[in-house]
Design a protein around this motif. Sequence first.
Motif, mmCIF file in Angstrom:
data_model
loop_
_atom_site.group_PDB
_atom_site.id
_atom_site.type_symbol
_atom_site.label_atom_id
_atom_site.label_comp_id
_atom_site.label_asym_id
_atom_site.label_seq_id
_atom_site.Cartn_x
_atom_site.Cartn_y
_atom_site.Cartn_z
ATOM 1 N N VAL A 114 0.830 -1.207 0.000
ATOM 2 C CA VAL A 114 0.000 0.000 0.000
ATOM 3 C C VAL A 114 0.864 1.256 0.000
ATOM 4 O O VAL A 114 0.575 2.233 -0.713
ATOM 5 C CB VAL A 114 -0.932 0.006 1.226
ATOM 6 N N THR A 122 -4.984 10.303 -2.071
ATOM 7 C CA THR A 122 -5.386 9.202 -1.195
ATOM 8 C C THR A 122 -6.085 9.741 0.047
ATOM 9 O O THR A 122 -5.552 10.605 0.741
ATOM 10 C CB THR A 122 -4.169 8.359 -0.765
ATOM 11 N N VAL A 125 -7.623 4.078 3.285
ATOM 12 C CA VAL A 125 -7.077 2.745 3.058
ATOM 13 C C VAL A 125 -8.123 1.756 3.571
ATOM 14 O O VAL A 125 -8.606 1.877 4.701
ATOM 15 C CB VAL A 125 -5.738 2.537 3.774
ATOM 16 N N THR A 144 -1.987 4.806 8.492
ATOM 17 C CA THR A 144 -3.002 5.837 8.230
ATOM 18 C C THR A 144 -2.883 7.001 9.203
ATOM 19 O O THR A 144 -3.084 8.158 8.817
ATOM 20 C CB THR A 144 -4.412 5.225 8.292
#
Length: 368
Positions: A114, A122, A125, A144
């Motif tokens: 990732v 982005t 996730v 994250t």
Amino acid sequence: MTATQIPISVVAIGDEEEQLVLEVLRSGRLAQGPKVEELERRFAAAHDVEHAIAVNNGTTALVATLQGLGIGPGDEVITTPFSFVATLNAILETGATARFADIGDDFCLDPAAVEPLLGDRTRVVMPVHLYGLPADLPRFDQLTRDRGLALVEDSAQAHGARIDGRSVGSFGAGCFSFYATKNVMCGEGGMITTNDAALADRIRVLRNQGMRAQYEYEVPGHNYRLTDLQAAIALPQLGRLAQINEARRSNAAYLSEHLRDVPGLRLPEVPAGREHVFHQYTVRVTAEASVDRAGFVAALGERGVRAGIYYPRLMHDYDCYREHPRVVVDETPVALQAAAEAVSLPVHPQLSGADLERIVAAVTEVLR
């Protein structure tokens, strides 16, 4: 052909479900009501979170969560290509762009794959706890948090699963399904878990046509509500969830113990610290096997054992998605191999000892 088939899944409804459904019918309160509220409270407690919001299915749980987070056109969500297509459909429904990272040997999204894909667009996730095994949530949580991204857990198959003693759905926002084959089910239904009070509030408003109270509209909303009839079916199963998951783990342990030396068969692995709830018991039929996957599934069927292929192709490997302007396809070789090899064997709680012996005998006979 064996007369008695061992199914890949069984829908089990007991007396308690029937009694609660009858109670709801007699009450005259069929739509979202006290049974839904009870299900939300008990689900939150079972998953170590402050808030649980019931919705009408698992896909809705994903869509409502993304909408509650403000995800829309121009945003990017990174997820796995090896999952049920609802994961992708939910992203596209919000207007966001889907991007795919590779998986690990655990069938789950790989945090290391990732990280190189993270960019300015982005926002989310979205790992999937596939087959009932938690993804590497501590790493995703750190990843994250470090970048100020949202973590959305597709927990559709992982009711009650834990990692390092902590429940799935408690690291980010958890999205669960109550589809008919799930470890907790009511035919159709879903649940969102979160410790974010503001997010929970936004989702509750969204699911009720954008109303905080009757005719007090705050945002354009939807009808995402669960009915009390559905909650009445799910409540007894939630009460039995520990026993359901333990039965699945016990069946999986039996299969692994007796199939570990079968050539050409790669068994599911459970990394340290993760509690698998075995929504599916998924093996790989490798290149060393004496038959290919299609032949393996067909031969098991002839011996009275139903097997399932979840999932035969990667999500983006269909015409309707391959050329979609909001689907970004990256190389995912581990996922591609998994899609070619994965087969699920029966593991549900209704299996008897004799059933387990038949499954082992059939698999062994076909591959030896």
